[in-house]
Structures are given as structure tokens and as C-alpha cells.
Design a protein around this motif. Structure first.
Motif, short mmCIF file in Angstrom:
data_model
loop_
_atom_site.label_atom_id
_atom_site.label_comp_id
_atom_site.label_asym_id
_atom_site.label_seq_id
_atom_site.Cartn_x
_atom_site.Cartn_y
_atom_site.Cartn_z
N MET A 1 0.84 -1.20 0.00
CA MET A 1 0.00 0.00 0.00
C MET A 1 0.88 1.26 0.00
O MET A 1 1.85 1.33 0.74
N ALA A 2 0.52 2.21 -0.84
CA ALA A 2 1.33 3.43 -0.97
C ALA A 2 1.27 4.26 0.32
O ALA A 2 0.23 4.35 0.97
N LYS A 3 2.40 4.82 0.69
CA LYS A 3 2.47 5.70 1.84
C LYS A 3 1.75 7.02 1.51
O LYS A 3 1.85 7.54 0.41
N LYS A 4 1.05 7.56 2.53
CA LYS A 4 0.27 8.78 2.32
C LYS A 4 1.03 10.00 2.86
O LYS A 4 1.47 9.99 4.01
N ILE A 5 1.14 11.02 2.01
CA ILE A 5 1.86 12.24 2.38
C ILE A 5 0.95 13.45 2.20
O ILE A 5 0.32 13.60 1.15
N LEU A 6 0.89 14.29 3.22
CA LEU A 6 0.16 15.55 3.15
C LEU A 6 1.16 16.68 2.94
O LEU A 6 2.11 16.83 3.73
#
Length: 454
Positions: A1-6
Motif C-alpha cells: 500500500m502506498a504511503k500517504k503524504i500531506l
């Protein structure tokens, strides 16, 4: 699962650039143009990492970090800042940011820093600190101060005495604590490091002592605290002065009884932990001011180690710069072999607000920018190539200055200028005299007349 970045930045071009670049690198990204929007996004979504500009239209970076730490405490934090704001970037790290990147932004540098921040986060998520401690390479400088620290480390390590390590942010307090552990009888047991400055007050007790399921809103499972994780080994509490009074009381009980009680729990859990604490403030002054418990201070103060700032041990700069050069080559897969002589001169003259941490970031960025196997002046930030020795003075006065007082005003400004330059040159009087465009004898005479005692 792709890492989430804000991504949080009020500059649309930077947001779009980072959004497009990081999406191509396989990350799931979302953007916000101000702090308030970022907070609303974080309330409804969990992110692995937040990349935020320090200067936002509604919140500054420090305020945003504090809010993020409460809403999404597991997110890694990276701060974007101008090089002139390195001092505040260092404060951001104290509050829990993993690192900072300085403008102008270089995609490769950001990508490497993000990868390192996420790897560090994953290690924490897997509770790696429970595993036997892996020795870190400990670099000894050439200065008298460095050898004195090493002597104290070797002296105190075999004992079980508590230690206070005092020094500015970035001077290597955790590395010294780790070196004490590595030369102790506990070296095969865990070494657990906690930054008390980065702990939200309402979560500090849970992080230190653990909690039981249902102890408070959000406590969905039992949690093991840092004392349990470090059982049999060493617990390093950085920025200990930031602990609330309530948690200071709990910590005192642990040091006295060698037992902990989880938040919401009913049974005592025996623990065997050596405590090493660190601070960048004067704890004895905090005790006098009623900001830190005196009994707890004396529990910790069985032995004290002071780490001098980098500007006061300039002979160490070359040693650490070469070590950081090796590290940066490995991280960036480059083969930069050395620093040009004039680069080392500029490094030696610089103030280093962030100490070793700032030096590492400068070397890493210089390696990234190097076009040959030598780091040249062009690779250094402007702040280091052309340091500002004089602070900008506000010449607007709200009250009139009487003519009879002009002389005293002039003297105050002169004294402040001398002190500022002395600080910025690492108290090198020859360099300070050169910056002030006076000879050493004149500088000494003025220091004497202004009662500047260094």
C-alpha cells in the motif's frame, strides 16, 4: 500500500511541484494551502508523513506541529524553511519534527529525507527499540572538550548511576547516552530514547508508562510504555524539563519504587531501568523557579556531562564534516572525496545554531550539489558563505531620546554590536576584531570598558 503524504504550503507552485514529483515516486499525496485546512484533513484521514512549510498564512510551523502531534501523533513530520530560519527549524525538531529541508528545494534531497523519515517511523511502529541495542558509530572530536566527554563516558558507563547530559539542541546528547549504554553492563539489553519535548502533555503519561484498553478516548488496545520497553536496559529521556508537573510526580515514584502503573491500570509492574536524561536548559535554575521538582532533579543528578556547542570547539568541525561526508556519500550514492580548503575555513568561522545536526544537513546538501569529487564554495548555503554578523536593528523609537542621552544610546548599540559579533564568530576575538574593522587591542579595551567578560 502506498504511503500517504500531506503537503502543506501556501505557494501553489511548490505544492504542485511536490505533488507531481511525489506522486510519480509512488506516494499517495494530498495538498493544503494553510494550517487550518491541513488540520481539517488530518482529522478525517491518517497520514504517514506531513511535509509543511514553516511560514503559513494562518499558523507557523511550530503551532502546526503541536496540533499535528495531538491529531495524528504517528505521522512523521518534515519542515520546509529558508536557511535563515535554521534556528526555528531546530525548535521544530525539538517539538517532534523528524528533520527540515531548506529552500531552494531539490527533489532528490526531499525524496531521500522523506524515505529516511518513513524508515525511522517504521522502526518505531515495529517497536524495534524492544530489540537488543545496535551500536551506533560514535565519533570523537579532536577538541579538549570532546576528550573530556569521552573520559566521563568511560568513567560513568560501568555504573548504574543516573546521568544528566546538558547541551544545546543538536550537540549529540542521544549519541553520548547511547555510548554510555554501549559501554555498560546493560549493553545487550534495549536502549530506548524518548524526546519529552515532542510528547503532547496529554499523551506523555501513556508514552512513558503505557495504558490499558479503555483508559481514555482512543485507547483501543493495551499499550506498552517506554519503561517496559527498556526493561533491563537504558531509558534516555531527552528534554526532560518539558515534562508536566503531574508526570514529574509519576516519574519520581518510578525512580523511588522501581515500579510503574499503566494509565487506567490497577497493578504495579516492577522495572529495572537505568535512566539518562538530557536538557538544553539549566535544570537547577528551573528548580529555583519552581518549574522542575527539586527531589526529582537530585534523583537524576548523580553525574553530569556537559556538551559544548560546536562553535566553541571549532577543531571538531573538520572531524565531523568528514564523517558526515561519508554518510552523505552512502545516502546519495555519490563519490565526493573532500572539501576545498576555503570551504573548511567558512565552516570553521560559521556560528552553527543547530550544531552537529545543522552541520550534517549542510554537508549532505553540499554533496548533493557537488559537480565534481570536491565540495566547493558554490555548494554551501549563502548564510555560510556570507554570514550576517550584525542583527538588524529597529531604529524606530516610540519615545523621544533626549540629547543628553545620545551618548549612552550610542554606547549601548556599540556594546550590543560587539557582543553580537563575538557570539557569531564563536568568541574568536581575532575574527571579531576583523569583522568590526578594529585591531585586537582596541577590541580588548572596548570589552573592558563595556564590562564584557568572556
Amino acid at each position: 500500500m502506498a504511503k500517504k503524504i500531506l503537503i502543506v504550503d501556501d505557494d501553489q507552485d511548490i505544492r504542485m511541484l511536490l505533488d507531481k514529483f511525489l506522486s510519480k515516486k509512488g506516494y499517495e499525496t494530498k495538498t493544503a494551502s494553510d494550517g487550518s485546512s491541513a488540520i481539517e484533513i488530518l482529522k478525517s484521514n491518517k497520514y504517514d508523513l506531513v511535509l509543511c512549510d514553516f511560514k503559513l498564512p494562518d499558523l507557523n510551523g511550530l503551532e502546526l506541529i503541536q496540533k499535528i502531534k495531538v491529531i495524528n501523533p504517528d505521522a512523521a513530520l518534515l519542515v520546509i524553511t529558508g536557511y535563515s530560519d535554521v534556528k526555528v527549524a531546530v525548535k521544530a525538531i525539538k517539538l517532534g519534527a523528524y528533520d527540515y529541508v531548506t529552500k531552494p528545494l531539490y527533489p532528490d534531497e526531499i525524496l531521500i529525507t522523506i524515505d529516511q523519515a518513513l524508515k525511522n517511523k517504521n522502526k518505531k511502529d515495529q517497536n524495534q527499540n524492544k530489540q537488543p541495542n545496535k551500536q551506533k558509530k560514535f565519533v570523537i572530536g579532536d577538541s579538549v572538550q570532546a576528550h573530556e566527554v569521552m573520559k566521563h563516558v568511560r568513567l560513568i558507563a560501568p555504573t548504574d548511576m543516573s546521568v544528566i547530559i546538558q547541551g544545546e539542541t543538536g550537540t549529540g546528547k542521544e549519541f553520548v547516552a547511547n555510548e554510555i549504554h554501549n559501554h555498560s553492563k546493560r549493553k545487550d539489553a534495549p536502549f530506548v530514547a524518548i524526546d519529552c519535548g515532542a510528547l503532547p502533555k496529554d499523551l506523555a503519561g501513556s508514552e512513558l508508562f503505557g495504558h490499558v484498553k479503555g483508559a481514555f478516548t482512543g485507547a483501543l488496545n493495551d499499550k506498552e510504555g517506554s519503561f517496559e520497553s527498556a526493561n533491563g536496559g537504558t531509558l534516555f529521556l531527552d528534554e526532560i524539563g518539558n515534562l508536566s508537573y503531574e508526570n514529574q510526580v509519576k516519574l519520581l515514584r518510578v525512580t523511588q519504587e522501581r515500579k510503574i502503573k499503566k494509565i487506567g491500570g490497577t497493578k504495579d509492574i516492577p522495572i529495572d531501568v537505568r535512566l539518562i536524561v538530557a536538557t538544553n536548559e539549566n535544570l537547577s535554575e528551573a528548580v529555583k523557579n519552581g518549574e522542575f521538582r527539586e527531589d526529582l532533579y537530585h534523583r537524576f543528578n548523580e553525574f553530569r556531562i556537559h556538551l559544548s556547542p560546536l562553535r566553541e570547539r571549532s577543531t571538531d568541525i573538520k572531524v565531523f564534516a568528514r564523517y558526515f561526508l561519508e554518510m552523505a556519500n552512502q545516502d546519495l550514492n555519490k563519490q565526493v572525496n573532500e572539501f576545498a580548503p576555503e570551504v573548511l575555513v567558512k565552516m570553521k568561522d560559521y556560528y552553527w545554531h543547530g550544531n552537529l545536526r545543522e552541520l550534517y544537513n549542510v554537508v549532505k546538501r553540499s554533496v548533493l550539489l557537488a559537480q565534481t569529487d570536491v565540495i566547493t564554495l558554490e555548494c554551501l548555503p549563502e548564510e555560510i558563505k556570507s554570514p550576517v554578523y550584525f542583527e538588524q536593528v529597529d531604529t524606530h523609537y516610540t519615545t523621544k531620546v533626549e540629547p543628553a542621552n545620545l551618548k549612552s544610546v550610542s554606547k549601548i548599540a556599540e556594546r550590543d554590536a560587539i557582543i553580537s559579533v563575538l557570539e557569531k564568530t564563536g568568541y574568536n576575538k581575532t575574527k571579531a576584531a576583523d569583522v568590526l574593522n578594529i585591531d585586537r587591542k582596541t577590541l580588548y579595551n572596548k570589552m573592558k570598558s563595556f564590562n564584557i567578560d568572556l
